[in-house]
Design an enzyme around this catalytic site. Structure first.
Site, PDB file in Angstrom:
ATOM      1  N   GLU A  44      -6.629   4.330  12.690  1.00  0.00           N
ATOM      2  CA  GLU A  44      -5.439   4.372  13.523  1.00  0.00           C
ATOM      3  C   GLU A  44      -5.360   5.743  14.183  1.00  0.00           C
ATOM      4  O   GLU A  44      -6.190   6.605  13.952  1.00  0.00           O
ATOM      5  CB  GLU A  44      -4.187   4.090  12.696  1.00  0.00           C
ATOM      6  CG  GLU A  44      -3.997   5.032  11.509  1.00  0.00           C
ATOM      7  CD  GLU A  44      -2.767   4.678  10.684  1.00  0.00           C
ATOM      8  OE1 GLU A  44      -1.669   4.632  11.270  1.00  0.00           O
ATOM      9  OE2 GLU A  44      -2.912   4.441   9.463  1.00  0.00           O
ATOM     10  N   ASP A  92       0.847  -1.195   0.000  1.00  0.00           N
ATOM     11  CA  ASP A  92       0.000   0.000   0.000  1.00  0.00           C
ATOM     12  C   ASP A  92       0.882   1.244   0.000  1.00  0.00           C
ATOM     13  O   ASP A  92       1.978   1.254   0.560  1.00  0.00           O
ATOM     14  CB  ASP A  92      -0.974  -0.002   1.174  1.00  0.00           C
ATOM     15  CG  ASP A  92      -0.290  -0.053   2.523  1.00  0.00           C
ATOM     16  OD1 ASP A  92       0.078   1.029   3.040  1.00  0.00           O
ATOM     17  OD2 ASP A  92      -0.126  -1.153   3.068  1.00  0.00           O
TER      18      ASP A  92
END
Length: 218
Positions: free
Chosen positions: A114, A23
């Site tokens: 996150e 990613d």
């Protein structure tokens, strides 16, 4: 999606195969997609948006280059739970690259969870549901949920509310993935390192190439 999850679970239990991926975001301004593909990577998840005001400046070029190189690819959205609703952010993501179609080369969008816990655990779970349900209503699939065990445990109270709907992308930089949080019986993708050879983070799909294509098909 339920059928896909069950299919992937059988693959995970049998430990039949894995597929390398990675990613990326604007922090990787230049990516050699052809070399990554030659080295065995087959999927890439590309940052598209944050909140309701930010579009990653490299998303379009990365997405086009990944497609040209033959990758299964998809976009991800970095959540800001304290700035707007989950529905608003899902809509923004969908409008700026986060869409999905069952063409076998487009992954469901990924919600990146996150950072600090900015809401109560109950409100956090409700926010994620708002995002997930809005995305599902538009596309017919549920988004991937990216998180790490500490965040999920602390910020959602280790909620199991998404086990039967949303594939888990597990961030854990270790020699093994360990036990998934939140009651998920397995992870769909394991982010096992923040230093992939061709840029960004290393991701391991928990299944073979045929299962990865099925995930892209919804």
């Amino acid at each position: 999606m339920r059928a896909t999850l069950l299919s992937l679970l059988s693959l995970a239990n049998g430990a039949l195969a894995t597929v390398q991926g990675f990613d990326i975001s604007h922090y990787q301004a230049s990516v050699n997609f052809a070399s990554a593909y030659s080295a065995g990577a087959r999927f890439v998840i590309i940052k598209a948006t944050e909140g309701t005001t930010y579009i990653d400046p490299t998303f379009s070029s990365h997405y086009t280059s990944a497609t040209s190189a033959g990758f299964i690819r998809g976009g991800y959205h970095f959540a800001h739970l304290d700035t707007s609703t989950g529905a608003a952010q899902a809509s923004y993501f969908l409008a700026h690259g986060g869409g999905w179609s069952g063409d076998g080369i487009t992954l469901p969008g990924m919600l990146d969870l996150e950072g600090d816990c900015v809401l109560s655990t109950t409100a956090t779970v409700a926010w994620i549901k708002d995002f997930s349900n809005t995305y599902h209503a538009s596309t017919g699939v549920y988004p991937l949920l990216y998180t790490n065990p500490s965040w999920w445990s602390t910020c959602t109270g280790n909620s199991n509310a998404f086990v039967s709907t949303n594939p888990l992308v597990l961030a854990r930089y270790a020699s093994s993935a360990g036990t998934p949080p939140g009651g998920w019986p397995y992870y769909t993708i394991w982010q096992n390192s923040d230093a992939y050879a061709y840029g960004g983070d290393s991701d391991i799909f928990n299944g073979d190439m045929a299962a990865l294509v099925r995930l892209a098909q919804g």
